[in-house]
Scaffold this motif. Structure first.
Motif, PDB file in Angstrom:
ATOM      1  N   ASP A  89       0.856  -1.180   0.000  1.00  0.00           N
ATOM      2  CA  ASP A  89       0.000   0.000   0.000  1.00  0.00           C
ATOM      3  C   ASP A  89       0.892   1.229   0.000  1.00  0.00           C
ATOM      4  N   GLN A  90       0.555   2.214  -0.802  1.00  0.00           N
ATOM      5  CA  GLN A  90       1.426   3.359  -1.044  1.00  0.00           C
ATOM      6  C   GLN A  90       0.600   4.637  -1.093  1.00  0.00           C
ATOM      7  N   TYR A  91       1.084   5.668  -0.398  1.00  0.00           N
ATOM      8  CA  TYR A  91       0.356   6.929  -0.310  1.00  0.00           C
ATOM      9  C   TYR A  91       1.324   8.090  -0.473  1.00  0.00           C
ATOM     10  N   VAL A  92       0.780   9.267  -0.752  1.00  0.00           N
ATOM     11  CA  VAL A  92       1.573  10.485  -0.940  1.00  0.00           C
ATOM     12  C   VAL A  92       1.281  11.429   0.225  1.00  0.00           C
ATOM     13  N   VAL A  93       2.345  11.881   0.887  1.00  0.00           N
ATOM     14  CA  VAL A  93       2.235  12.793   2.023  1.00  0.00           C
ATOM     15  C   VAL A  93       2.781  14.154   1.613  1.00  0.00           C
ATOM     16  N   ASN A  94       2.016  15.198   1.863  1.00  0.00           N
ATOM     17  CA  ASN A  94       2.446  16.571   1.591  1.00  0.00           C
ATOM     18  C   ASN A  94       2.527  17.310   2.925  1.00  0.00           C
ATOM     19  N   LEU A  95       3.743  17.476   3.427  1.00  0.00           N
ATOM     20  CA  LEU A  95       3.912  18.120   4.727  1.00  0.00           C
ATOM     21  C   LEU A  95       3.613  19.608   4.674  1.00  0.00           C
ATOM     22  N   ASN A  96       3.795  20.226   3.518  1.00  0.00           N
ATOM     23  CA  ASN A  96       3.487  21.655   3.407  1.00  0.00           C
ATOM     24  C   ASN A  96       1.994  21.916   3.570  1.00  0.00           C
ATOM     25  N   GLU A  97       1.184  21.022   3.049  1.00  0.00           N
ATOM     26  CA  GLU A  97      -0.269  21.169   3.156  1.00  0.00           C
ATOM     27  C   GLU A  97      -0.855  20.357   4.301  1.00  0.00           C
ATOM     28  N   ARG A  98       0.006  19.594   5.013  1.00  0.00           N
ATOM     29  CA  ARG A  98      -0.438  18.739   6.116  1.00  0.00           C
ATOM     30  C   ARG A  98      -1.563  17.803   5.667  1.00  0.00           C
ATOM     31  N   SER A  99      -1.262  17.035   4.646  1.00  0.00           N
ATOM     32  CA  SER A  99      -2.274  16.138   4.090  1.00  0.00           C
ATOM     33  C   SER A  99      -1.624  14.828   3.660  1.00  0.00           C
ATOM     34  N   CYS A 100      -2.453  13.791   3.564  1.00  0.00           N
ATOM     35  CA  CYS A 100      -2.042  12.484   3.064  1.00  0.00           C
ATOM     36  C   CYS A 100      -3.194  11.936   2.236  1.00  0.00           C
ATOM     37  N   THR A 101      -2.869  11.203   1.199  1.00  0.00           N
ATOM     38  CA  THR A 101      -3.930  10.687   0.318  1.00  0.00           C
ATOM     39  C   THR A 101      -4.787   9.622   0.989  1.00  0.00           C
ATOM     40  N   CYS A 102      -4.387   9.111   2.166  1.00  0.00           N
ATOM     41  CA  CYS A 102      -5.262   8.202   2.911  1.00  0.00           C
ATOM     42  C   CYS A 102      -6.375   8.966   3.617  1.00  0.00           C
ATOM     43  N   ARG A 103      -6.241  10.286   3.747  1.00  0.00           N
ATOM     44  CA  ARG A 103      -7.227  11.221   4.274  1.00  0.00           C
ATOM     45  C   ARG A 103      -7.455  11.109   5.784  1.00  0.00           C
ATOM     46  N   PHE A 104      -6.701  10.266   6.466  1.00  0.00           N
ATOM     47  CA  PHE A 104      -6.869  10.158   7.915  1.00  0.00           C
ATOM     48  C   PHE A 104      -6.474  11.455   8.608  1.00  0.00           C
ATOM     49  N   TRP A 105      -5.360  12.063   8.165  1.00  0.00           N
ATOM     50  CA  TRP A 105      -4.892  13.320   8.750  1.00  0.00           C
ATOM     51  C   TRP A 105      -5.916  14.426   8.538  1.00  0.00           C
ATOM     52  N   GLU A 106      -6.499  14.455   7.368  1.00  0.00           N
ATOM     53  CA  GLU A 106      -7.466  15.501   7.046  1.00  0.00           C
ATOM     54  C   GLU A 106      -8.746  15.357   7.856  1.00  0.00           C
ATOM     55  N   ILE A 107      -9.194  14.135   8.064  1.00  0.00           N
ATOM     56  CA  ILE A 107     -10.475  13.896   8.726  1.00  0.00           C
ATOM     57  C   ILE A 107     -10.375  14.068  10.237  1.00  0.00           C
ATOM     58  N   THR A 108      -9.318  13.519  10.848  1.00  0.00           N
ATOM     59  CA  THR A 108      -9.223  13.478  12.305  1.00  0.00           C
ATOM     60  C   THR A 108      -8.393  14.597  12.912  1.00  0.00           C
ATOM     61  N   GLY A 109      -7.450  15.145  12.171  1.00  0.00           N
ATOM     62  CA  GLY A 109      -6.542  16.133  12.738  1.00  0.00           C
ATOM     63  C   GLY A 109      -5.272  15.529  13.301  1.00  0.00           C
ATOM     64  N   PHE A 110      -5.157  14.181  13.284  1.00  0.00           N
ATOM     65  CA  PHE A 110      -3.948  13.493  13.716  1.00  0.00           C
ATOM     66  C   PHE A 110      -3.107  13.122  12.498  1.00  0.00           C
ATOM     67  N   PRO A 111      -1.796  13.321  12.536  1.00  0.00           N
ATOM     68  CA  PRO A 111      -0.955  12.826  11.434  1.00  0.00           C
ATOM     69  C   PRO A 111      -1.019  11.311  11.387  1.00  0.00           C
ATOM     70  N   CYS A 112      -1.305  10.761  10.231  1.00  0.00           N
ATOM     71  CA  CYS A 112      -1.424   9.317  10.077  1.00  0.00           C
ATOM     72  C   CYS A 112      -0.051   8.670  10.153  1.00  0.00           C
ATOM     73  N   MET A 113      -0.013   7.333  10.077  1.00  0.00           N
ATOM     74  CA  MET A 113       1.255   6.612  10.138  1.00  0.00           C
ATOM     75  C   MET A 113       2.153   6.962   8.957  1.00  0.00           C
ATOM     76  N   HIS A 114       1.554   7.282   7.801  1.00  0.00           N
ATOM     77  CA  HIS A 114       2.346   7.669   6.640  1.00  0.00           C
ATOM     78  C   HIS A 114       2.985   9.040   6.860  1.00  0.00           C
ATOM     79  N   ALA A 115       2.213   9.947   7.472  1.00  0.00           N
ATOM     80  CA  ALA A 115       2.737  11.285   7.740  1.00  0.00           C
ATOM     81  C   ALA A 115       3.833  11.244   8.792  1.00  0.00           C
TER      82      ALA A 115
END
Length: 416
Positions: free
Chosen positions: A258-284
């Motif tokens: 499983d592979q995802y893209v993390v953008n630290l400048n925008e504080r986002s990950c394509t798994c969307r966990f960071w965006e939904i919960t406010g916690f950095p996901c394991m990928h982040a």
């Protein structure tokens, strides 16, 4: 209201519950989440019934206090009451309205039952990406086409994480907020209206003090719940590898392909966990640690968590207290030009054979479809191993014992 605004989380659960006294009314409540994911009651009122007009009036007053405009990007969750859906659409047409998944499942179980079906519905809810959601929905369709068709009638943005926005910073999808609050005020709901309102006010006044004591015990930057969640995320980092592209983006992959893209400048990950919960996901977190290991300036993992989970935010929410008031003898006389008459007396319909001593009012809530009906304290003996006290053999009791060996058999031979 000031404490809720300080919590930095635009999320409210709304629900109604009935008064159990001789004057049947409905208590409408709005309950939010504090920084530690505990309930934070915001507003309550007593109305005649849960109608569209009463919910519209309540929402209008709530919007004025919270300074919410008609185009506000807020998030509400409810039990899909008929009155609240058109009321929200009228007062706040742009809000995100979530439906309690437990009530959706209960309605689905009336037509389609089964644990595997229920697990797939929960998997659809937990899916944070559109691809995952569509994959699980296809599996659900193969298992039960009728359940799939019924579920498709409910907009996915109301019950699946894959369609949630990141405005509320929580993936909460159960309206337990209001149910917990309703359970806490249950003893006051069979009292007269003014006494009931005073009971609720005193409970809230005491609750703020209890939580304040817990806050005073805490230390560190994050609240207790956030620290536990973040530690669980850190444990899973070992199986991920992050690769930097030189422009603030990371490609994070695991041994499970499983592979995802993390953008630290925008504080986002394509798994969307960071965006939904406010916690950095394991990928982040993997990307953040990769940045630190390479000698680049980067904040600690705790600093990437959304501010609503900070201990300072939790403390700010409970700085506002509810003031005590004088007794009725000290209340100022109202100058209202109208004579207020008491509400019409009405004996409620008794839904149980066990009547209350003071008037036969129902005390217990209606049970769900999948809940056991425990009307008696006697435990079932089904599937229990039974041993006869006569022959000491398993599979029958002393009443049905026919002398299957042992003491009973010897005794019967002696008598003959």
């Amino acid at each position: 209201m000031l404490g809720f605004k300080a919590g930095l989380r635009d999320f409210l659960g709304v629900d109604g519950t009935f008064l159990k006294g001789l004057y049947p009314r409905q208590v409408l409540t709005a309950v939010g989440l504090d920084s530690n994911n505990g309930i934070y009651p915001v507003a309550y009122t007593v109305v005649e019934a849960e109608t569209t007009s009463s919910w519209t009036w309540f929402m209008q007053l709530l919007g004025e206090e919270l300074e919410l405009g008609a185009n506000s990007n807020f998030t509400f969750i409810s039990d899909r009451q008929k009155g609240i859906i058109p009321a929200l659409a009228k007062v706040f047409p742009k809000v995100e309205h979530r439906f309690c998944l437990r009530h959706i499942q209960e309605n689905l179980k009336k037509q389609c039952k089964g644990k595997e079906l229920s697990d797939l519905v929960w998997e659809c809810h937990r899916a944070t990406t559109l691809n995952h959601f569509k994959h699980v929905m296809d599996e659900l369709k193969k298992m039960n086409d009728e359940a799939h068709a019924w579920l498709c009638k409910i907009p996915a943005e109301t019950w699946s994480k894959s369609h949630f926005s990141g405005r509320a910073h929580t993936d909460y999808l159960l309206n337990n907020l209001c149910e917990v609050f309703n359970a806490k005020i249950e003893e006051g709901r069979d009292k007269p209206i003014i006494t009931c309102l005073e009971y609720i006010r005193e409970y809230l006044m005491k609750r703020l003090c209890v939580v304040q004591k817990e806050i005073d015990k805490c230390q560190g930057e994050l609240i207790t719940t956030a620290t536990i969640i973040l530690e669980e995320i850190k444990i899973q980092i070992a199986k991920y590898v992050a690769k930097y592209n030189g422009a603030g983006k990371y490609q994070v992959a695991s041994t499970w392909q499983d592979q995802y893209v993390v953008n630290l400048n925008e504080r986002s990950c394509t798994c969307r966990f960071w965006e939904i919960t406010g916690f950095p996901c394991m990928h982040a977190v993997s990307a953040i640690w990769n940045k630190i290991e390479n000698g680049e300036d980067a904040l600690d993992v705790e600093d990437w968590v959304y501010p609503c989970y900070k201990l300072s935010t939790w403390r700010a929410m409970y700085l506002n207290k509810i003031n005590p008031i004088n007794g009725r003898s000290m209340w100022p006389k109202s100058d209202c030009p109208f004579t207020l008459t008491p509400p019409k007396h009405h004996t409620q319909v008794v839904m149980s054979t066990r009547l209350d001593m003071l008037g036969g009012q129902k005390k217990k809530r209606r049970r769900g479809v999948d809940e056991p009906n425990n009307q008696t304290t006697k435990l079932s003996r089904k599937f229990l191993a039974v041993t006869s006290s006569k022959c000491h053999n398993n599979g029958h009791n002393s009443r049905t014992c026919k002398g299957q060996g042992g003491i009973s058999e010897v005794g019967s031979k002696g008598k003959t």
